[in-house]
Design an enzyme around this catalytic site. Structure first.
Site, PDB file in Angstrom:
ATOM      1  N   SER A 157      62.033 -44.967  -5.410  1.00  0.00           N
ATOM      2  CA  SER A 157      62.558 -46.295  -5.138  1.00  0.00           C
ATOM      3  C   SER A 157      63.413 -46.814  -6.309  1.00  0.00           C
ATOM      4  CB  SER A 157      61.400 -47.237  -4.804  1.00  0.00           C
ATOM      5  OG  SER A 157      61.851 -48.403  -4.182  1.00  0.00           O
ATOM      6  N   ASP A 359      61.588 -43.436   6.175  1.00  0.00           N
ATOM      7  CA  ASP A 359      61.838 -44.570   5.288  1.00  0.00           C
ATOM      8  C   ASP A 359      62.930 -45.455   5.881  1.00  0.00           C
ATOM      9  OD1 ASP A 359      61.856 -46.274   3.147  1.00  0.00           O
ATOM     10  OD2 ASP A 359      62.860 -44.898   1.770  1.00  0.00           O
ATOM     11  N   HIS A 417      58.672 -43.815   2.670  1.00  0.00           N
ATOM     12  CA  HIS A 417      59.162 -44.081   1.323  1.00  0.00           C
ATOM     13  C   HIS A 417      58.320 -43.376   0.268  1.00  0.00           C
ATOM     14  CE1 HIS A 417      61.694 -46.558  -1.279  1.00  0.00           C
ATOM     15  NE2 HIS A 417      60.631 -46.919  -1.977  1.00  0.00           N
TER      16      HIS A 417
END
Length: 438
Positions: A157, A359, A417
């Site tokens: 991220s 994601d 994610h």
């Protein structure tokens, strides 16, 4: 996202017996580094625990979490790749099997890291990079046994945005001999490299998988276009606010899609974040950082783990400054770092991009879009190549990948994610491939 109901029911028992919290089988170390006056960064190292190889024969991996403000020593460690899971039981897919792992609570104020003055919070990736180089210089100088092993920076991220900038500065520091280490590359997982490319592809991605109808697609695209207009003006603060608006439009039209795994729907209105009540920055923090500081993880870190570590100041609470970290970094949110990735490739640093199929916040379509903007000379050849399937069992295609020169891309299937949490075996296989063990 992982369900923690069972864990929550067990944690009171763990807390009552906190003095007997187990160490992993791996040798461990942890400490603070004062990277600036009043800025204290916490790190936690696990030496590789491999049945046939000494740690010196395996790579060292630094793991950087996202947010900004999410704790690698907490979330990445106990929910993704560390030797113990949140129930303090051995993790079968721990990365410690194949590498020594260095978790860092970064930027300062994240997790167990802390600042003693508001002025010490970082405001951009340049600040973050400067702090990290101080930590790495201290780490490698104090542990010469790691100076020659291959050193990789893996990330997730917003951690990918930080990893790219840190990687470039570390490469230069190694060349100038101000830091002695065997820097081998960066791996950018579901990374916030080009925020605008993510926002602009949310609508088409969700529409293509029947999670938006045509009217919903139009509404999401209109909201994304407003983000782009602010971005094009260089008004990054406004773009951040409009990004929050766009997320609200997505949630409204999808009955509460989970931004971190589209299969984990969350239609309960009580769990949704209200932009109108909280304002854009608070809404973003609650949606992307606070929600992952679950009560069970918070109790674990501020209870048994805190007592085990023994060095956490009485005034410091795990995650207590994460909101400030997020707010002080807000002007940096929408700024891309594609140019830094280009510089890494030009410097012949190995760059890996990996992304989860499910994601949304950093959807794979958006990742592919910014990759196509690279000025790297090898990009035309890379684009023309066919990907190859990867398997963790003969009957299960787990991912696709392709690589050319010093750039590689992994498309991880059935993962959101947090790839190691969703597809642990494939994440471990990817680790071995990136670090040249497979």
């Amino acid at each position: 996202m992982v369900s923690y109901a069972l864990v929550a029911s067990l944690l009171p028992l763990l807390i009552n017996f906190s003095e007997s919290v187990p160490f992993s089988n791996s040798k461990e170390e942890w400490d603070y580094v004062e990277v600036r006056d009043g800025a204290h960064m916490f790190w936690w190292l696990y030496y590789a625990d491999n049945p046939t190889k000494n740690f010196s024969e395996l790579p060292l991996v630094m793991w950087l979490q996202g947010g900004p403000g999410a704790s690698g020593c907490g979330f990445g460690n106990f929910l993704e790749i560390g030797p113990l899971n949140i129930k303090l039981q051995p993790r079968n897919t721990s990365w410690v099997k194949e590498a020594s792992i260095l978790f860092v609570d970064n930027p300062v104020g994240t997790g167990f890291s802390y600042v003693t003055s508001k002025d010490a919070f970082t405001k951009n990736v340049s600040d973050i990079t400067n702090d990290m180089l101080v930590l790495l210089q201290d780490f490698f100088k104090a542990r010469p046994e790691f100076q020659s092993v291959p050193f990789y920076i893996f990330s997730e991220s917003y951690g990918g945005k930080m990893a790219a900038a840190i990687g470039l500065s570390l490469h230069k520091a190694v060349q100038s001999r101000s830091i002695k280490c065997n820097f081998a590359g960066v791996a950018l997982g579901d990374s916030w490299i080009s925020p605008l490319d993510s926002v602009l592809t949310w609508g088409p991605y969700l529409y293509s998988i029947s999670m938006l109808d045509e009217e919903g697609l139009s509404e999401v695209n209109v909201a994304a276009k407003k983000v782009q207009e602010a971005f094009d003006r260089g008004d990054y603060a406004k773009a951040t606010s409009l990004w929050s608006d766009a997320e609200n439009v997505v949630e409204k039209n999808t009955d509460g899609v989970n931004f971190y795994n589209i299969l984990n729907m969350d239609p309960d209105d009580n769990k949704k974040v209200s932009h109108m009540q909280n304002g854009p920055l608070v809404s973003l923090f609650q949606r992307h950082v606070k929600r992952f500081q679950q009560q069970d993880l918070d109790q674990l870190m501020n209870g048994p783990i805190r007592k085990k570590l023994k060095i956490i100041p009485d005034s410091v609470t795990w995650g207590g400054q994460s909101g400030d970290v997020f707010m002080y970094m807000s002007e940096d949110f929408m700024k891309p770092v594609i140019d830094i990735v280009d510089q890494l490739l030009a410097e012949q640093v190995n760059v890996t991009v990996y992304n989860g199929q499910l994601d949304l916040i950093v959807d794979t379509v958006g990742q592919e879009a910014w990759v196509k903007k690279l000025k790297w000379p090898g990009q035309p050849m890379f684009n023309s190549m066919k990907w190859k399937p990867l398997y963790v069992s003969p009957d299960d295609t787990a991912a696709f990948f392709k690589a050319y020169q010093n750039f590689a891309f992994y498309w991880i299937l059935k993962a959101g994610h947090m790839i190691p949490a969703d597809q642990g075996e494939m994440a471990l296989k990817m680790l071995r491939m990136v670090t040249n063990q497979e």
